[in-house]
Design a protein around this motif. Structure first.
Motif, PDB file in Angstrom:
ATOM      1  N   ASP A 162      83.088  -0.821  42.287  1.00 55.66           N
ATOM      2  CA  ASP A 162      82.932   0.047  41.699  1.00 55.66           C
ATOM      3  C   ASP A 162      82.045   1.506  41.730  1.00 55.66           C
ATOM      4  N   LEU A 163      80.829   0.609  42.220  1.00 59.03           N
ATOM      5  CA  LEU A 163      80.124   1.746  42.446  1.00 59.03           C
ATOM      6  C   LEU A 163      79.983   2.443  43.536  1.00 59.03           C
ATOM      7  N   THR A 164      80.313   1.872  44.839  1.00 63.43           N
ATOM      8  CA  THR A 164      80.688   2.908  46.211  1.00 63.43           C
ATOM      9  C   THR A 164      81.566   3.015  46.060  1.00 63.43           C
ATOM     10  N   ARG A 165      82.783   3.223  45.126  1.00 63.22           N
ATOM     11  CA  ARG A 165      84.489   3.727  44.778  1.00 63.22           C
ATOM     12  C   ARG A 165      83.100   5.337  44.437  1.00 63.22           C
ATOM     13  N   ALA A 166      82.383   5.592  43.424  1.00 65.79           N
ATOM     14  CA  ALA A 166      81.707   6.017  42.895  1.00 65.79           C
ATOM     15  C   ALA A 166      81.199   6.909  43.466  1.00 65.79           C
ATOM     16  N   PHE A 167      80.377   6.496  44.145  1.00 65.34           N
ATOM     17  CA  PHE A 167      79.835   7.216  44.966  1.00 65.34           C
ATOM     18  C   PHE A 167      80.634   8.387  46.460  1.00 65.34           C
ATOM     19  N   VAL A 168      81.750   7.637  47.128  1.00 68.31           N
ATOM     20  CA  VAL A 168      82.327   7.591  48.142  1.00 68.31           C
ATOM     21  C   VAL A 168      83.760   9.065  47.248  1.00 68.31           C
ATOM     22  N   ALA A 169      83.864   8.859  46.245  1.00 60.46           N
ATOM     23  CA  ALA A 169      84.248  10.102  45.192  1.00 60.46           C
ATOM     24  C   ALA A 169      83.529  10.686  44.917  1.00 60.46           C
ATOM     25  N   ALA A 170      82.562  11.046  44.987  1.00 65.98           N
ATOM     26  CA  ALA A 170      81.796  12.025  44.330  1.00 65.98           C
ATOM     27  C   ALA A 170      81.298  12.647  45.203  1.00 65.98           C
TER      28      ALA A 170
ATOM     29  N   TYR B  68      81.284  -3.446  50.686  1.00 69.89           N
ATOM     30  CA  TYR B  68      82.347  -3.076  50.076  1.00 69.89           C
ATOM     31  C   TYR B  68      83.259  -1.845  50.463  1.00 69.89           C
ATOM     32  N   LEU B  69      82.704  -0.999  51.339  1.00 74.27           N
ATOM     33  CA  LEU B  69      83.815   0.225  51.910  1.00 74.27           C
ATOM     34  C   LEU B  69      84.758  -0.519  52.008  1.00 74.27           C
ATOM     35  N   ASP B  70      84.694  -1.644  53.277  1.00 78.00           N
ATOM     36  CA  ASP B  70      86.580  -2.183  52.864  1.00 78.00           C
ATOM     37  C   ASP B  70      86.696  -2.825  52.148  1.00 78.00           C
ATOM     38  N   ARG B  71      86.116  -2.879  51.479  1.00 75.10           N
ATOM     39  CA  ARG B  71      86.985  -3.474  50.262  1.00 75.10           C
ATOM     40  C   ARG B  71      87.773  -2.770  49.455  1.00 75.10           C
ATOM     41  N   ILE B  72      87.183  -1.223  48.650  1.00 72.51           N
ATOM     42  CA  ILE B  72      87.475  -0.156  48.143  1.00 72.51           C
ATOM     43  C   ILE B  72      88.635   0.376  48.750  1.00 72.51           C
ATOM     44  N   TYR B  73      87.787   0.661  50.974  1.00 73.75           N
ATOM     45  CA  TYR B  73      89.343   0.909  51.513  1.00 73.75           C
ATOM     46  C   TYR B  73      90.817   0.883  51.557  1.00 73.75           C
ATOM     47  N   ASN B  74      90.957  -0.822  51.456  1.00 75.66           N
ATOM     48  CA  ASN B  74      92.195  -1.533  51.449  1.00 75.66           C
ATOM     49  C   ASN B  74      92.498  -1.589  49.636  1.00 75.66           C
ATOM     50  N   GLU B  75      91.897  -1.732  49.464  1.00 80.43           N
ATOM     51  CA  GLU B  75      92.764  -1.049  48.020  1.00 80.43           C
ATOM     52  C   GLU B  75      93.596  -0.465  47.277  1.00 80.43           C
ATOM     53  N   THR B  76      92.620   0.719  48.349  1.00 80.38           N
ATOM     54  CA  THR B  76      93.460   2.200  47.877  1.00 80.38           C
ATOM     55  C   THR B  76      94.770   2.505  48.962  1.00 80.38           C
ATOM     56  N   LEU B  77      94.660   1.788  50.239  1.00 79.80           N
ATOM     57  CA  LEU B  77      95.988   1.503  51.054  1.00 79.80           C
ATOM     58  C   LEU B  77      96.797   0.771  49.962  1.00 79.80           C
ATOM     59  N   ALA B  78      96.338  -0.139  49.392  1.00 85.89           N
ATOM     60  CA  ALA B  78      97.405  -1.413  48.543  1.00 85.89           C
ATOM     61  C   ALA B  78      98.075  -0.712  47.121  1.00 85.89           C
ATOM     62  N   SER B  79      97.585   0.954  47.455  1.00 83.70           N
ATOM     63  CA  SER B  79      97.496   1.265  45.878  1.00 83.70           C
ATOM     64  C   SER B  79      99.003   2.300  46.762  1.00 83.70           C
ATOM     65  N   ILE B  80      98.265   2.653  48.143  1.00 87.68           N
ATOM     66  CA  ILE B  80      99.710   4.016  48.554  1.00 87.68           C
ATOM     67  C   ILE B  80     100.330   3.372  49.141  1.00 87.68           C
TER      68      ILE B  80
ATOM     69  N   GLU C  99      86.951   7.603  58.233  1.00 84.01           N
ATOM     70  CA  GLU C  99      88.178   7.828  58.031  1.00 84.01           C
ATOM     71  C   GLU C  99      88.593   7.053  56.338  1.00 84.01           C
ATOM     72  N   LYS C 100      87.816   5.608  56.439  1.00 87.52           N
ATOM     73  CA  LYS C 100      87.610   5.024  54.823  1.00 87.52           C
ATOM     74  C   LYS C 100      87.498   5.357  53.850  1.00 87.52           C
ATOM     75  N   ILE C 101      86.592   6.158  54.305  1.00 87.79           N
ATOM     76  CA  ILE C 101      85.499   7.779  53.248  1.00 87.79           C
ATOM     77  C   ILE C 101      86.058   8.349  52.937  1.00 87.79           C
ATOM     78  N   LEU C 102      87.139   8.826  54.055  1.00 88.92           N
ATOM     79  CA  LEU C 102      87.910  10.001  53.748  1.00 88.92           C
ATOM     80  C   LEU C 102      89.677   9.645  52.789  1.00 88.92           C
ATOM     81  N   VAL C 103      90.041   8.732  53.228  1.00 85.79           N
ATOM     82  CA  VAL C 103      91.474   8.318  52.389  1.00 85.79           C
ATOM     83  C   VAL C 103      91.016   7.862  51.113  1.00 85.79           C
ATOM     84  N   VAL C 104      90.001   7.348  50.610  1.00 90.27           N
ATOM     85  CA  VAL C 104      89.426   7.184  49.484  1.00 90.27           C
ATOM     86  C   VAL C 104      89.177   8.204  48.540  1.00 90.27           C
ATOM     87  N   TYR C 105      87.854   9.392  49.566  1.00 91.56           N
ATOM     88  CA  TYR C 105      88.068  10.343  48.662  1.00 91.56           C
ATOM     89  C   TYR C 105      89.367  11.118  48.500  1.00 91.56           C
TER      90      TYR C 105
END
Length: 444
Positions: free
Chosen positions: A36-44, A78-90, A430-436
Motif C-alpha cells: 500500500d505504501l508503494t502504491r501511495a508513492f506511485v499514485a502521488a 513491491y512495484l511488481d506486485r502492485i503493477y500485476n494487481e493493476t493489470l489484473a484489475s484491468i 512502464e510499471k509506475i506509469l500504468v499504476v499512476y
C-alpha cells in the motif's frame, strides 16, 4: 473412550488453530502495508528516495506503527506486485468484451522513442474507462515497430489468450507510419477499423491557418516573448490594464492554442498596442522591435479580425471532442458542425482551409465507415458496411474518435520522468506509469 475434558481441550485446540489460520500474521500485515505504501508513492508521484528522508521516516514510523522499508525494498519487491494487481484489475474490467486500442509515441529527454498503448472496452451499455496497459521503448519508429508493439501489448494484457475478433478499433494520429501499421494489424485482427484522431485533424487545420498568416504568427510569437519572464513589462501591462489577462502563451503542439491567442488579440488589440507603445525607448529587445514592426503593418489587425470571424470556433470544437465518455453519434455531430463552419469560411484562405479539412476526412477511411455506423445506430435507413458484421454495430455506440486518452498518458509520462528521475529504466517506468494512470485517471 475419550472423556469430556479431553474432548473440550481438543475442541479448544481446533478453534485456536482455525483462529491462527484466519487471522493475518504480522508478516502479512507488513507485506500489505509495504504494498500500500508503494502504491501511495506511485499514485502521488513521490520519488523512491523520498522514503530515505529521516523526517519522513520518523513521521511514518510514529503514526503508522510500522517498520519503514528502504526504497530498494519497495522498488524491487513491491512495484511488481502492485503493477500485476493493476493489470489484473484491468483484465477484470475488460472481461471478454470487444475493445478499442489507441497508440502514440514520443521521445524522452534521453532521446529514446517511447510508445504508449491505451485500451478500453466497447459495449452498447455505456462508455468505457481507458486503461494504459503498455509502455515500451522502440528501437525505431516505423509501421512494423508499431504493429509489433500493439501485438505484444495485447498478448501481454490477455496473457496470450486474446480473441482476435474482439479488437474492433485502432485510433491513432495521422502519421504515415501509424496509417501504414493499420493494414499490418488487420491481418491479425480481422474486425479492426483504423480511425485517425479528429481532434488532431482540426489541429492540422489550425496549422494551415497559422501558415497562411506569417505576419500574425510573428506578432503572436514575439508578443509572447515580450511578456515571458519579463517582470518590468508585465508590471507596465498590469498598471495600465489590471482587469485584462496577460497575453497568452500559445504552444504550437497544444491543439487550438494558436487560434485562442488570435481571439485574445482580437478582443484586446487596442490595449496590447497601448502597452507596447508605453515600453521605454531604452528597451531594445529584439522581440519588442519585432512586435512594433508588425504593428506598423495594417495587415496584422485585418488578418486577426479575419481569422477570428471565420475560425474562432475551432478551439471549442477541439475541446468538445477531447471530452471522454461520449457516444459515437455525439462526436460525429461535433465533427459535422465543425465541417459546416469550415465550409462557410470566406476568402481564398477559406478555400485552402476547406480543402485541407476535406483532405483530412478523405484520408480518414475509418471515420467514413463509423459515420455510417452512427447513422444506423440513430435509426436511419443505411446499409451497414460489408466490412462490419451486424452483431458488432451496437458495440460501436461509444467508440472514440480521438486519441486523447493516450495523449493524457504522455502528460503523466513527462511529469513522472522529471529532470530528477531520469535514471528510471523503461521497465520500471512502464510499471509506475500504468499504476499512476490507473489510480489517478480511471477513478475520477
Amino acid at each position: 473412550m475419550q472423556g469430556a475434558a479431553h474432548k473440550a481441550k481438543a475442541q479448544q485446540k481446533n478453534q485456536l488453530q482455525q483462529t491462527l489460520l484466519t487471522q493475518p500474521t504480522s508478516s502479512n500485515l507488513s507485506s500489505n502495508f509495504y504494498a500500500d505504501l508503494t502504491r501511495a508513492f506511485v499514485a502521488a508521484n513521490i520519488p523512491w528516495n523520498a522514503i530515505e528522508n529521516p523526517v519522513l521516516r520518523q513521521f511514518l514510523q510514529k503514526y503508522c506503527k510500522q517498520n519503514i522499508p528502504s526504497e530498494s525494498t519497495l522498488r524491487k519487491n513491491y512495484l511488481d506486485r502492485i503493477y500485476n494487481e493493476t493489470l489484473a484489475s484491468i483484465r477484470e474490467d475488460i472481461g471478454d468484451s470487444y475493445i478499442w486500442v489507441s497508440v502514440d509515441e514520443t521521445s524522452d529527454p534521453m532521446n529514446r522513442y517511447i510508445a504508449n498503448m491505451v485500451v478500453g472496452k466497447l459495449s452498447p451499455d455505456g462508455p468505457s474507462i481507458p486503461h494504459l496497459v503498455c509502455v515500451k521503448e522502440l528501437s525505431k519508429v516505423n509501421s512494423q515497430a508499431i504493429a509489433y508493439f500493439v501485438n505484444k501489448g495485447l498478448q501481454s494484457l490477455y496473457s496470450g489468450n486474446i480473441d482476435d475478433s474482439k479488437v474492433l478499433l485502432f485510433c491513432t494520429d495521422a502519421a504515415s507510419y501509424m496509417v501504414a501499421a493499420a493494414p499490418l494489424l488487420k491481418t491479425f485482427y480481422p474486425n479492426l477499423t483504423h480511425v485517425t484522431c479528429l481532434a488532431h485533424g482540426l489541429h492540422r487545420v489550425s496549422e494551415t491557418i497559422r501558415n497562411e498568416f506569417p505576419l500574425v504568427n510573428s506578432f503572436i510569437s514575439n508578443t509572447k516573448k515580450c511578456f515571458c519572464k519579463a517582470p518590468s513589462r508585465i508590471s507596465i501591462f498590469r498598471e495600465n490594464f489590471p482587469d485584462i489577462p496577460l497575453p497568452p502563451q500559445p504552444v504550437v503542439t497544444r491543439w487550438g492554442t494558436w487560434i485562442q491567442s488570435v481571439v485574445y488579440y482580437s478582443k484586446y488589440f487596442k490595449e496590447v498596442v497601448t502597452v507596447i507603445d508605453k515600453l521605454p525607448e531604452t528597451d531594445s529587445a529584439a522581440c519588442v522591435k519585432a512586435v512594433k514592426d508588425c504593428l506598423n503593418d495594417s495587415r496584422v489587425k485585418n488578418d486577426i479580425a479575419y481569422i477570428t470571424s471565420n475560425f474562432s470556433f475551432i478551439p471549442a470544437s477541439i475541446e468538445q471532442l477531447e471530452r471522454e465518455k461520449q457516444s459515437l453519434c455525439s462526436q460525429i455531430a461535433i465533427v459535422k458542425e465543425a465541417q459546416v463552419n469550415i465550409h462557410s469560411a470566406l476568402g481564398e484562405t477559406g478555400k485552402k482551409v476547406k480543402n485541407k479539412w476535406d483532405n483530412v476526412l478523405n484520408k480518414n477511411v475509418g471515420f467514413s465507415l463509423l459515420e455510417k455506423v452512427s447513422r444506423v445506430i440513430s435509426g436511419e435507413s443505411v446499409n451497414v458496411p460489408v466490412s462490419i458484421d451486424v452483431s458488432i454495430v451496437p458495440n460501436l455506440k461509444f467508440a472514440p474518435l480521438t486519441s486523447v486518452s493516450v495523449e493524457r498518458s504522455f502528460s503523466a509520462f513527462k511529469m513522472i520522468l522529471s529532470d530528477k528521475r531520469q535514471r528510471l529504466t523503461v521497465e520500471n517506468l512502464e510499471k509506475i506509469l500504468v499504476v499512476y494512470c490507473a489510480d489517478n485517471y480511471n477513478k475520477v
